[in-house]
Design a protein around this motif. Structure first.
Motif, PDB file in Angstrom:
ATOM      1  N   THR A   2     -10.422  -8.185  -3.159  1.00 60.64           N
ATOM      2  CA  THR A   2     -11.741  -7.938  -2.574  1.00 60.64           C
ATOM      3  C   THR A   2     -11.637  -6.650  -1.752  1.00 60.64           C
ATOM      4  N   PRO A   3     -12.766  -5.986  -1.431  1.00 62.54           N
ATOM      5  CA  PRO A   3     -12.692  -4.777  -0.592  1.00 62.54           C
ATOM      6  C   PRO A   3     -11.942  -5.024   0.713  1.00 62.54           C
ATOM      7  N   SER A   4     -12.151  -6.216   1.301  1.00 69.69           N
ATOM      8  CA  SER A   4     -11.474  -6.547   2.561  1.00 69.69           C
ATOM      9  C   SER A   4      -9.958  -6.664   2.363  1.00 69.69           C
ATOM     10  N   GLU A   5      -9.543  -7.310   1.258  1.00 69.31           N
ATOM     11  CA  GLU A   5      -8.103  -7.447   0.965  1.00 69.31           C
ATOM     12  C   GLU A   5      -7.485  -6.079   0.682  1.00 69.31           C
ATOM     13  N   ALA A   6      -8.243  -5.251  -0.030  1.00 68.01           N
ATOM     14  CA  ALA A   6      -7.740  -3.901  -0.352  1.00 68.01           C
ATOM     15  C   ALA A   6      -7.534  -3.093   0.926  1.00 68.01           C
ATOM     16  N   ASP A   7      -8.422  -3.283   1.904  1.00 75.87           N
ATOM     17  CA  ASP A   7      -8.292  -2.565   3.175  1.00 75.87           C
ATOM     18  C   ASP A   7      -7.090  -3.087   3.970  1.00 75.87           C
ATOM     19  N   ASP A   8      -6.875  -4.403   3.936  1.00 77.88           N
ATOM     20  CA  ASP A   8      -5.683  -4.987   4.597  1.00 77.88           C
ATOM     21  C   ASP A   8      -4.408  -4.425   3.967  1.00 77.88           C
ATOM     22  N   PHE A   9      -4.454  -4.282   2.642  1.00 74.23           N
ATOM     23  CA  PHE A   9      -3.332  -3.726   1.885  1.00 74.23           C
ATOM     24  C   PHE A   9      -3.046  -2.298   2.344  1.00 74.23           C
ATOM     25  N   ARG A  10      -4.111  -1.496   2.481  1.00 70.93           N
ATOM     26  CA  ARG A  10      -3.964  -0.108   2.954  1.00 70.93           C
ATOM     27  C   ARG A  10      -3.354  -0.070   4.351  1.00 70.93           C
ATOM     28  N   LYS A  11      -3.852  -0.959   5.236  1.00 71.05           N
ATOM     29  CA  LYS A  11      -3.333  -0.995   6.616  1.00 71.05           C
ATOM     30  C   LYS A  11      -1.851  -1.367   6.635  1.00 71.05           C
ATOM     31  N   ALA A  12      -1.481  -2.383   5.844  1.00 71.13           N
ATOM     32  CA  ALA A  12      -0.079  -2.832   5.797  1.00 71.13           C
ATOM     33  C   ALA A  12       0.820  -1.697   5.329  1.00 71.13           C
ATOM     34  N   MET A  13       0.337  -0.930   4.333  1.00 71.51           N
ATOM     35  CA  MET A  13       1.109   0.211   3.829  1.00 71.51           C
ATOM     36  C   MET A  13       1.241   1.285   4.901  1.00 71.51           C
ATOM     37  N   GLY A  14       0.102   1.608   5.522  1.00 71.66           N
ATOM     38  CA  GLY A  14       0.085   2.664   6.536  1.00 71.66           C
ATOM     39  C   GLY A  14       0.979   2.341   7.723  1.00 71.66           C
ATOM     40  N   LYS A  15       0.992   1.066   8.089  1.00 73.27           N
ATOM     41  CA  LYS A  15       1.794   0.675   9.278  1.00 73.27           C
ATOM     42  C   LYS A  15       3.212   0.247   8.896  1.00 73.27           C
ATOM     43  N   LYS A  16       3.505   0.296   7.559  1.00 75.10           N
ATOM     44  CA  LYS A  16       4.853   0.005   7.046  1.00 75.10           C
ATOM     45  C   LYS A  16       5.369  -1.351   7.540  1.00 75.10           C
ATOM     46  N   LYS A  17       4.584  -2.402   7.294  1.00 75.32           N
ATOM     47  CA  LYS A  17       5.011  -3.757   7.692  1.00 75.32           C
ATOM     48  C   LYS A  17       5.650  -4.432   6.471  1.00 75.32           C
ATOM     49  N   PRO A  18       6.995  -4.494   6.419  1.00 81.16           N
ATOM     50  CA  PRO A  18       7.681  -4.988   5.212  1.00 81.16           C
ATOM     51  C   PRO A  18       7.316  -6.433   4.847  1.00 81.16           C
ATOM     52  N   ASP A  19       7.184  -7.330   5.855  1.00 79.52           N
ATOM     53  CA  ASP A  19       6.889  -8.736   5.559  1.00 79.52           C
ATOM     54  C   ASP A  19       5.513  -8.874   4.896  1.00 79.52           C
ATOM     55  N   VAL A  20       4.524  -8.141   5.449  1.00 82.08           N
ATOM     56  CA  VAL A  20       3.163  -8.184   4.871  1.00 82.08           C
ATOM     57  C   VAL A  20       3.181  -7.563   3.475  1.00 82.08           C
ATOM     58  N   MET A  21       3.961  -6.490   3.324  1.00 84.56           N
ATOM     59  CA  MET A  21       4.033  -5.790   2.035  1.00 84.56           C
ATOM     60  C   MET A  21       4.574  -6.705   0.938  1.00 84.56           C
ATOM     61  N   GLU A  22       5.587  -7.510   1.276  1.00 87.83           N
ATOM     62  CA  GLU A  22       6.170  -8.426   0.286  1.00 87.83           C
ATOM     63  C   GLU A  22       5.152  -9.469  -0.166  1.00 87.83           C
ATOM     64  N   LYS A  23       4.363  -9.980   0.793  1.00 86.68           N
ATOM     65  CA  LYS A  23       3.302 -10.945   0.452  1.00 86.68           C
ATOM     66  C   LYS A  23       2.290 -10.292  -0.483  1.00 86.68           C
ATOM     67  N   MET A  24       1.939  -9.042  -0.131  1.00 89.24           N
ATOM     68  CA  MET A  24       0.970  -8.294  -0.932  1.00 89.24           C
ATOM     69  C   MET A  24       1.519  -8.049  -2.346  1.00 89.24           C
ATOM     70  N   ARG A  25       2.825  -7.780  -2.436  1.00 89.59           N
ATOM     71  CA  ARG A  25       3.454  -7.513  -3.737  1.00 89.59           C
ATOM     72  C   ARG A  25       3.261  -8.716  -4.671  1.00 89.59           C
ATOM     73  N   SER A  26       3.639  -9.915  -4.184  1.00 88.41           N
ATOM     74  CA  SER A  26       3.534 -11.083  -5.071  1.00 88.41           C
ATOM     75  C   SER A  26       2.075 -11.356  -5.431  1.00 88.41           C
ATOM     76  N   LYS A  27       1.169 -11.134  -4.468  1.00 92.04           N
ATOM     77  CA  LYS A  27      -0.255 -11.361  -4.736  1.00 92.04           C
ATOM     78  C   LYS A  27      -0.751 -10.366  -5.797  1.00 92.04           C
ATOM     79  N   PHE A  28      -0.363  -9.103  -5.636  1.00 98.01           N
ATOM     80  CA  PHE A  28      -0.789  -8.043  -6.560  1.00 98.01           C
ATOM     81  C   PHE A  28      -0.283  -8.342  -7.977  1.00 98.01           C
ATOM     82  N   VAL A  29       1.011  -8.665  -8.075  1.00100.24           N
ATOM     83  CA  VAL A  29       1.626  -8.914  -9.390  1.00100.24           C
ATOM     84  C   VAL A  29       1.000 -10.148 -10.049  1.00100.24           C
ATOM     85  N   ASP A  30       0.840 -11.225  -9.282  1.00103.26           N
ATOM     86  CA  ASP A  30       0.273 -12.475  -9.832  1.00103.26           C
ATOM     87  C   ASP A  30      -1.164 -12.266 -10.315  1.00103.26           C
ATOM     88  N   GLN A  31      -1.976 -11.610  -9.460  1.00103.90           N
ATOM     89  CA  GLN A  31      -3.394 -11.443  -9.806  1.00103.90           C
ATOM     90  C   GLN A  31      -3.597 -10.420 -10.921  1.00103.90           C
TER      91      GLN A  31
END
Length: 361
Positions: free
Chosen positions: A178-207
């Protein structure tokens, strides 16, 4: 600037213990964001004053309705000037490195300028992105897309990820974020949060697999590219706003060089770094540039110079008259008084007459 729905003290403690007496919040920017405060940075650019001054010169010369926001965005003269690297005085494009890059890229459309602003930073330069961008632009390197859905998103930037917004679009298009999830994804990348990034990775790959039928191996590769890009991803809206100011200054320089250089020199009054070894003396740089453009600079003159640089006719050609306030130790008050005296009682006919008529202060 921090903006809240009600009195700011209902949400955060304040402090005015800084040297300038400005009231600030006692919480930092990240904390304010997580509390739901809106924090906005307002940037003041001297270049905007240069553009407005040049527009005033044009209006004074008879183009009464001139509007910088109505200029064509595909002006040949402007792109020729950029392709030749003649960008001294052009916003964001006047450093030696940028001149070399502009000359190498040879921009032909506005989106090229926006990409230049985003790419000319240590991250993209060191990663080789800049080189790839230039090579693809000129067809020396083939533009490839890992998946057909990427083409409409990356087409303008020749298959290269340049902006954070492109990463958001990829997440929405391939993994149906969703646009909101995509924005959270951008923020996690920008702030380099590895734990959030890993969650995003599995979500991205699965979806991407379940919603777009993209194999896990391919979606993982695309995600890795986005994660690598996140190290230096740039905000497109910021880039485009800067590119617009860059284009406007380049357009003025290409189409109205005398008015533009006059405004540019005026903007440097009081800012030139005489005696400061660590700063470039731009007054001198811009005078040299004007002379290289075959614009004559007329010296300061008590009977002709005013407070700012002015355009005069000499031998049926426009020339620039040096400003009184650009002379060291001559302040605005002095320049104004002399100009008013000259207006009231005509030009000074000799040095003696000048000393008699000038305000003794």
């Amino acid at each position: 600037v921090v903006i809240s729905k009600e009195e700011i003290t209902n949400y955060v403690p304040l402090s005015n213990r800084n040297t300038k007496g400005i009231v600030t919040t006692q919480y930092d920017g990240n904390m304010l964001g997580s509390l739901g405060m809106l924090k906005v940075d307002f940037l003041g650019l001297r270049t905007l004053s240069v553009i407005e001054t040049a527009c005033e010169f044009l209006r004074a010369a008879g183009k009464k309705d001139f509007d910088i926001y109505s200029i064509p965005m595909d002006d040949k003269k402007t792109f020729d000037l950029l392709c030749e690297g003649k960008t001294t005085g052009v916003f964001q494009l006047e450093s030696d490195g940028m001149k070399k890059l502009v000359n190498g890229l040879k921009p032909t459309v506005f989106s090229d300028i926006a990409a230049l602003v985003a790419l000319y930073r240590p991250g993209p330069i060191n990663s080789g992105m800049l080189e790839t961008f230039v090579e693809r632009k000129h067809g020396r390197k083939k533009i490839t897309y890992d998946h057909p859905l990427l083409e409409p998103i990356l087409k303008d930037t020749y298959g290269t990820m340049v902006y954070q917004e492109q990463v958001m679009e990829i997440a929405k298009s391939l993994a149906k974020f969703t646009p909101s999830e995509a924005d959270d994804f951008r923020k996690a990348m920008g702030k380099k949060k590895p734990d959030v990034m890993e969650k995003m990775r599995s979500k991205f790959v699965d979806q991407a697999k379940s919603k777009s039928d993209i194999p896990n191996k391919l979606s993982t590769r695309i995600f890795d590219q986005m994660a690598q890009f996140a190290e230096y991803g740039f905000n497109k809206s910021h880039s485009v706003a800067y590119a617009l100011v860059a284009y406007q200054t380049a357009w003025l320089k290409a189409n109205y060089p005398v008015e533009f250089m006059c405004a540019l020199l005026t903007s440097e009054i009081g800012h030139n770094a005489m005696g400061a070894e660590d700063k470039e003396n731009k007054q001198v740089t811009y005078i040299e540039e004007a002379q290289n453009m075959d614009i004559e600079i007329l010296g300061p003159d008590l009977n002709h110079s005013g407070r700012i640089f002015a355009i005069e006719q000499k031998n049926s050609r426009p020339a620039l008259r040096f400003a009184l306030t650009a002379v060291k130790n001559v302040g605005e008050g002095v320049a104004q008084t002399l100009a008013e005296e000259r207006q009231r009682n005509g030009p000074f006919r000799s040095f003696e007459e000048f000393t008699m008529r000038a305000d003794t202060k």
